[in-house]
Write a protein that holds these residues in place. Sequence first.
Motif, mmCIF file in Angstrom:
data_model
loop_
_atom_site.group_PDB
_atom_site.id
_atom_site.type_symbol
_atom_site.label_atom_id
_atom_site.label_comp_id
_atom_site.label_asym_id
_atom_site.label_seq_id
_atom_site.Cartn_x
_atom_site.Cartn_y
_atom_site.Cartn_z
ATOM 1 N N PHE A 1 51.232 44.542 51.950
ATOM 2 C CA PHE A 1 50.142 43.529 50.661
ATOM 3 C C PHE A 1 49.749 42.640 51.937
ATOM 4 C CE2 PHE A 1 49.116 41.127 47.670
ATOM 5 C CZ PHE A 1 48.266 42.156 46.708
ATOM 6 N N LEU A 2 50.436 42.068 52.013
ATOM 7 C CA LEU A 2 49.061 40.752 52.675
ATOM 8 C C LEU A 2 48.485 41.116 54.594
ATOM 9 C CD1 LEU A 2 52.805 38.040 52.382
ATOM 10 C CD2 LEU A 2 50.421 38.061 51.417
ATOM 11 N N LYS B 1 47.331 43.710 54.647
ATOM 12 C CA LYS B 1 45.782 45.426 53.951
ATOM 13 C C LYS B 1 44.643 43.920 53.234
ATOM 14 C CE LYS B 1 44.918 48.157 51.341
ATOM 15 N NZ LYS B 1 45.365 49.713 49.870
ATOM 16 N N ASN B 2 45.323 42.587 52.543
ATOM 17 C CA ASN B 2 44.629 41.667 51.848
ATOM 18 C C ASN B 2 44.198 40.527 52.587
ATOM 19 O OD1 ASN B 2 44.510 43.209 49.518
ATOM 20 N ND2 ASN B 2 46.340 43.644 49.512
ATOM 21 N N HIS B 3 44.904 40.471 53.601
ATOM 22 C CA HIS B 3 45.155 39.054 54.581
ATOM 23 C C HIS B 3 43.010 38.691 54.356
ATOM 24 C CE1 HIS B 3 42.609 41.670 57.806
ATOM 25 N NE2 HIS B 3 41.933 40.911 57.567
ATOM 26 N N ALA B 4 42.282 38.856 54.413
ATOM 27 C CA ALA B 4 41.237 38.512 54.582
ATOM 28 C C ALA B 4 40.062 37.648 52.978
ATOM 29 C CB ALA B 4 39.339 39.849 54.546
ATOM 30 N N GLU B 5 41.148 38.088 51.785
ATOM 31 C CA GLU B 5 41.618 37.484 50.470
ATOM 32 C C GLU B 5 42.545 36.449 49.986
ATOM 33 O OE1 GLU B 5 39.661 39.310 48.044
ATOM 34 O OE2 GLU B 5 39.369 40.927 49.303
ATOM 35 N N LYS B 6 41.562 35.301 49.172
ATOM 36 C CA LYS B 6 42.432 34.125 48.790
ATOM 37 C C LYS B 6 43.539 35.047 47.988
ATOM 38 C CE LYS B 6 39.072 31.066 50.870
ATOM 39 N NZ LYS B 6 37.892 32.181 50.644
ATOM 40 N N LEU B 7 44.991 34.716 48.739
ATOM 41 C CA LEU B 7 46.190 35.309 48.601
ATOM 42 C C LEU B 7 46.667 33.681 47.392
ATOM 43 C CD1 LEU B 7 46.683 38.287 50.428
ATOM 44 C CD2 LEU B 7 45.705 38.043 48.251
ATOM 45 N N PRO B 8 46.897 33.252 46.036
ATOM 46 C CA PRO B 8 47.617 32.480 46.228
ATOM 47 C C PRO B 8 48.811 33.147 45.860
ATOM 48 C CG PRO B 8 46.412 33.688 43.847
ATOM 49 C CD PRO B 8 45.729 33.796 45.053
ATOM 50 N N LEU B 9 50.026 32.620 45.624
ATOM 51 C CA LEU B 9 51.644 32.612 45.870
ATOM 52 C C LEU B 9 51.518 33.981 44.472
ATOM 53 C CD1 LEU B 9 54.450 32.484 46.582
ATOM 54 C CD2 LEU B 9 54.630 30.541 45.352
ATOM 55 N N SER B 10 50.937 33.225 43.396
ATOM 56 C CA SER B 10 51.181 33.996 41.631
ATOM 57 C C SER B 10 50.442 35.183 41.665
ATOM 58 C CB SER B 10 50.237 33.181 40.445
ATOM 59 O OG SER B 10 49.216 33.440 40.951
ATOM 60 N N ALA B 11 49.698 35.947 42.731
ATOM 61 C CA ALA B 11 48.887 37.166 42.806
ATOM 62 C C ALA B 11 49.627 38.170 43.875
ATOM 63 C CB ALA B 11 47.392 36.798 43.582
ATOM 64 N N VAL B 12 50.746 37.275 44.601
ATOM 65 C CA VAL B 12 51.673 37.967 45.856
ATOM 66 C C VAL B 12 52.767 38.544 44.727
ATOM 67 C CG1 VAL B 12 52.638 38.079 48.052
ATOM 68 C CG2 VAL B 12 50.465 36.570 47.454
ATOM 69 N N ALA B 13 53.530 37.315 44.166
ATOM 70 C CA ALA B 13 54.416 37.649 43.746
ATOM 71 C C ALA B 13 54.518 38.014 42.611
ATOM 72 C CB ALA B 13 55.170 36.067 43.259
ATOM 73 N N GLU B 14 53.336 39.015 41.808
ATOM 74 C CA GLU B 14 52.944 39.408 41.127
ATOM 75 C C GLU B 14 52.981 40.951 41.683
ATOM 76 O OE1 GLU B 14 49.081 41.285 38.094
ATOM 77 O OE2 GLU B 14 49.117 39.234 38.875
ATOM 78 N N GLN B 15 52.527 41.630 42.733
ATOM 79 C CA GLN B 15 52.546 42.819 42.623
ATOM 80 C C GLN B 15 54.071 42.450 43.499
ATOM 81 O OE1 GLN B 15 53.381 44.066 46.515
ATOM 82 N NE2 GLN B 15 53.938 41.960 47.290
ATOM 83 N N ALA B 16 54.526 41.661 43.521
ATOM 84 C CA ALA B 16 55.681 42.597 43.812
ATOM 85 C C ALA B 16 57.296 42.590 42.727
ATOM 86 C CB ALA B 16 57.341 41.139 45.121
ATOM 87 N N CYS B 17 56.406 42.065 41.475
ATOM 88 C CA CYS B 17 56.869 42.159 39.681
ATOM 89 C C CYS B 17 57.868 41.308 39.962
ATOM 90 C CB CYS B 17 57.367 43.171 39.962
ATOM 91 S SG CYS B 17 56.498 45.003 39.909
ATOM 92 N N LEU B 18 57.509 40.156 40.511
ATOM 93 C CA LEU B 18 58.984 39.037 40.699
ATOM 94 C C LEU B 18 57.838 37.087 39.849
ATOM 95 C CD1 LEU B 18 60.837 39.672 43.453
ATOM 96 C CD2 LEU B 18 62.032 40.045 41.368
ATOM 97 N N SER B 19 58.639 37.099 39.595
ATOM 98 C CA SER B 19 57.741 35.583 39.145
ATOM 99 C C SER B 19 57.758 34.506 40.769
ATOM 100 C CB SER B 19 58.957 34.029 38.357
ATOM 101 O OG SER B 19 60.238 34.165 38.671
ATOM 102 N N PRO B 20 56.859 34.002 40.487
ATOM 103 C CA PRO B 20 56.740 32.782 41.886
ATOM 104 C C PRO B 20 57.839 32.615 42.664
ATOM 105 C CG PRO B 20 54.861 32.489 40.206
ATOM 106 C CD PRO B 20 55.592 33.333 39.681
#
Length: 273
Positions: free
Chosen positions: A178-179, A181-200
Motif C-alpha cells: 500500500f505504501l 503504491k501510494n508513495h506520491a500521496e500525503k499519507l498520515p499514520l491514521s490513513a495507513v492504519a485505517e487500510q490495515a483495520c487497526l488503530s494508529p
Amino acid sequence: MVKESSELRILTLSEELGIEAIFGKRIRNTFQRHIHSTYLFGLVEKGVRHITCDDRTYSVAEQELFMLQPAQVHACTCSEDHCYSILSVSPELIETLRAQKLEKNRNLHPCFTQIHYKDAKLSQQLQDIFTLITKQGMSDHALTLIQTYISTLLQHEPHTAQEVVPSPEPIVKNTCAFLKKNHAEKLPLSAVAEQACLSPFHFQRLFTKRMGISPSDYLQAHRVAEARQLLQKDIPLSDVSVSLGFYDQSHFSRIFRKMMGVSPGAYRKTNSK
C-alpha cells in the motif's frame, strides 16, 4: 586543507536481473536503523564501516567484506575517508542460484547468515568484479563472475543455517504494498492504519515490531528509491520533491541526504544519463 566532497555513483547493470553496482567515496553519514530491498555484497576499499545489527557491531576494515539481506535491520557509521563498492542483487536472482544449488544436493538449505567476512580470496574476487564492470559495464563474463561469486558465498554457510530475516505477516506485507503504491500521496499514520483495520497506535507498534523501522521511515526509503530514478532525468528538484509526496524541496533534500549520504544535486551530478 579543503576536504574532498562525498560522491555516490550507482550503475544499473541489469534491470531484468536486478543487479546494481554502488560506488561511494568519502561518505561520512551516520545511517540510522534502516533496511534494504535487495542483497548487498560490499567491499570496504578505504577506512572503516561500523555495522550494528541485532545489538552487535561489526567493524569492517579495508579489504574486508560485508553482506546484508533484504529487510535486515541495521545501522551504519563510517570513518571520514570511507570508500566502498557494493553489489546490489535482487532476491529473485538469489533464489534462482539457491535453487540451482539445492538441485545438486537436496539435503542442503543454503542461506546467508554472516555479515562480516575476513577472507582475502573472497575480497579479491569481488574487487575483480568491480574492476571489470567499471571498465566494461555489464557483460556475459561479468554476470558469470557475479553468479559464481554468490554461489561461492553460499558454500561458505553452514548446512544447517536458517534464514536471518523471516517473512512478514500478511497485514504488514499488504501495508508495504500500500505504501509503495501510494508513495506520491500525503499519507498520515491514521490513513495507513485505517487500510490495515487497526488503530494508529496498534498499527504503528505492530509494523515497527515486525519490520524494525516505522511506517514513515519505510515510506521515505521507498520515495528516495524512486527519486534516484527521477534524478537521472532533467527534472527540476522542486518537481521531483512534489511528485513523490515530500512537503517541499527542503524536506526532500534533507531526507535524501540522510538516507543516501549525499545531496540530490550531488547525486544527480554523478548519475545523470
